[in-house]
Design an enzyme around this catalytic site. Sequence first.
Site, short mmCIF file in Angstrom:
data_model
loop_
_atom_site.label_atom_id
_atom_site.label_comp_id
_atom_site.label_asym_id
_atom_site.label_seq_id
_atom_site.Cartn_x
_atom_site.Cartn_y
_atom_site.Cartn_z
N GLU A 205 -10.80 -6.39 -5.31
CA GLU A 205 -10.82 -7.42 -4.27
C GLU A 205 -12.08 -7.30 -3.42
OE1 GLU A 205 -7.26 -7.75 -2.00
OE2 GLU A 205 -8.24 -8.82 -0.36
N GLU B 242 -9.71 -13.33 -2.70
CA GLU B 242 -8.92 -13.76 -1.54
C GLU B 242 -9.64 -14.91 -0.85
OE1 GLU B 242 -7.09 -10.93 1.18
OE2 GLU B 242 -7.76 -12.14 2.87
N ASP C 74 2.35 1.91 3.37
CA ASP C 74 3.27 0.92 3.97
C ASP C 74 4.70 1.39 3.76
OD1 ASP C 74 1.05 -0.72 4.43
OD2 ASP C 74 1.32 -1.83 2.55
N ASP D 269 -5.14 -13.51 -3.84
CA ASP D 269 -4.65 -13.41 -2.45
C ASP D 269 -4.83 -14.75 -1.77
OD1 ASP D 269 -5.37 -9.97 -1.32
OD2 ASP D 269 -3.90 -10.81 -2.71
N HIS E 99 -11.76 -14.17 2.25
CA HIS E 99 -12.94 -13.32 2.08
C HIS E 99 -14.14 -14.11 1.55
CE1 HIS E 99 -10.08 -9.63 1.79
NE2 HIS E 99 -9.95 -10.31 2.91
N LYS F 143 -14.75 -8.40 -0.34
CA LYS F 143 -14.80 -8.89 1.04
C LYS F 143 -16.20 -8.60 1.56
CE LYS F 143 -12.27 -8.75 5.46
NZ LYS F 143 -11.20 -8.05 6.23
N ASP G 271 -6.80 -14.34 8.00
CA ASP G 271 -5.55 -14.20 7.24
C ASP G 271 -4.50 -15.21 7.71
OD1 ASP G 271 -5.74 -10.57 6.83
OD2 ASP G 271 -6.58 -12.20 5.64
N ASP H 89 -11.88 -12.00 9.53
CA ASP H 89 -10.80 -12.27 8.58
C ASP H 89 -9.53 -12.68 9.32
OD1 ASP H 89 -9.33 -10.19 5.91
OD2 ASP H 89 -9.16 -12.33 6.40
N HIS I 59 0.88 -1.16 0.00
CA HIS I 59 0.00 0.00 0.00
C HIS I 59 0.92 1.22 0.00
CE1 HIS I 59 -2.34 -3.08 2.24
NE2 HIS I 59 -3.38 -2.53 1.69
N MET J 42 2.71 -5.82 -7.72
CA MET J 42 1.41 -5.24 -7.40
C MET J 42 1.56 -4.12 -6.39
SD MET J 42 -1.07 -5.31 -4.77
CE MET J 42 -1.35 -6.83 -3.91
N ASP K 177 -1.59 -13.01 1.16
CA ASP K 177 -2.08 -11.89 1.95
C ASP K 177 -2.48 -12.44 3.30
OD1 ASP K 177 -4.68 -9.34 1.67
OD2 ASP K 177 -2.96 -9.58 2.97
C1 DIG Z 1 -7.00 -7.12 2.59
O1 DIG Z 1 -7.23 -8.46 2.26
C2 DIG Z 1 -6.52 -6.35 1.39
C3 DIG Z 1 -5.48 -5.36 1.79
O2 DIG Z 1 -4.51 -6.07 2.51
C4 DIG Z 1 -4.92 -4.94 0.48
O3 DIG Z 1 -5.50 -3.74 0.11
C5 DIG Z 1 -5.32 -6.01 -0.49
C6 DIG Z 1 -4.16 -6.38 -1.35
O4 DIG Z 1 -3.89 -7.74 -1.32
N1 DIG Z 1 -5.86 -7.09 0.35
MN MN Z 2 -6.28 -9.30 0.42
MN MN Z 3 -7.94 -10.65 4.24
#
Ligand code: DIG
Ligand code: MN
Ligand code: MN
Length: 386
Positions: free
Chosen positions: A180, A216, A56, A244, A219, A182, A256, A254, A53, A87, A286
């Site tokens: 993406e 992802e 970051d 992801d 998600h 969610k 992760d 979430d 990001h 990315m 991710d």
């Molecule tokens: C969350 O799953 C999102 C953030 O971490 C980011 O913006 C995106 C990129 O993989 N995934």
């Molecule tokens: Mn993600």
């Molecule tokens: Mn996530």
Amino acid sequence: MYEPKPEHKFTFGLWTVGNIGRDPFGEPVRRQLSPVEIVHLLAEVGAYGVNLHDNDLVPIDATPAERDKIVAEFKRALAETGLVVPMATTNLFGDPAFKDGAFTANDPQVRAFALQKTMRAIDLGVELGAKTYVFWGGREGTETDAAKNPLDAAKRMRDALNFLCDYVIDQGYDLKFALEAKPNEPRGDIYLATTGAMLGFIETLDHPEMVGVNPEVAHEHMAGLNFLHHVAQAWDRGKLFHIDLNDQAFGRYDQDFRFGSVNLKSAFFLVKFLEDVGYDGSRHFDAHAYRTEDYEGVKDFARGCMRTYLILKEKAVQWNADTEIQALLAEINADDGSMAVYAPPYTSEKAAALKEASFDRIALGQRGLGYERLDQLTIEVLLGVR
Ligand code: DIG
Ligand code: MN
Ligand code: MN
């Protein structure tokens, strides 16, 4: 064995191995690594690339001179380690300015600020070599639908993405967008909650050819869905621009988790699919280490993500070569060709003939399909007893 190599295209976001373990009920447990330290950690464990990001890397309040210094140091670390940046994305969810969303916020100044921030972040990502730009709308949602009409939210999201596609075209950037989905968290409900919803939304944009998805695992699992089916639908539409990878218990926030650490069979079928179809994009993890871990544990987490992917990749080769599995599949998919007369394209003759055809409905329902044996063989491949 199972050593990651650049051709595997394993990538991690700065925020993943850089996660310091803060959660809604506890303070950080690990010191904050610098982006340069994270690049070197990822190089040590064998990653191919690092994603980010904007914030970051560059603090939201950095001056242009500070930004340039930080970027130069980061580029030096990339050059020293050979890591690439496939990315990039924008943090449109952390700053309080985005508490009501970014592109969908009711305040037009917030929406405009989000566009400005994203254009600058796109410039940064392109400068670092990114070819894919992810949009995760973590704050694009509601806790009460009294706050905004979902039609207004959709229009604002469409206007923002159309504006940014035109910006990329205007700048002559070689960049594609990956949306993406969610279903919730941090907002009570997030708009465009699943990959399927994103695929439908993309077709309403001015430049749909520039826009794909970044599904992802966690998600779709949060929504109780089969992740592979969403990935397959994206692939079928030529829209799997990024992915992801992580893991997640169904119906939880979430998590992760490390890839493959919860639902091993679904992770297997996902890896098998990606390898069978020849997906050539990043395998982006991710995810983050348990809060219990120190940075040696974080490296274990990162190595585990990649090792599990490579082990499952090998299991997929074994599954595809297993003579008993393949014999079962041939039997299951037996076709005497007698129904080919009704195959597409449609004709009124075919429809008329099919309406008059006779079927032994009872016999059709009595056939055993052998899926128990087939799934047990799959489990035994995964358990390493075949
Ligand atoms: C969350 O799953 C999102 C953030 O971490 C980011 O913006 C995106 C990129 O993989 N995934
Ligand atoms: Mn993600
Ligand atoms: Mn996530």
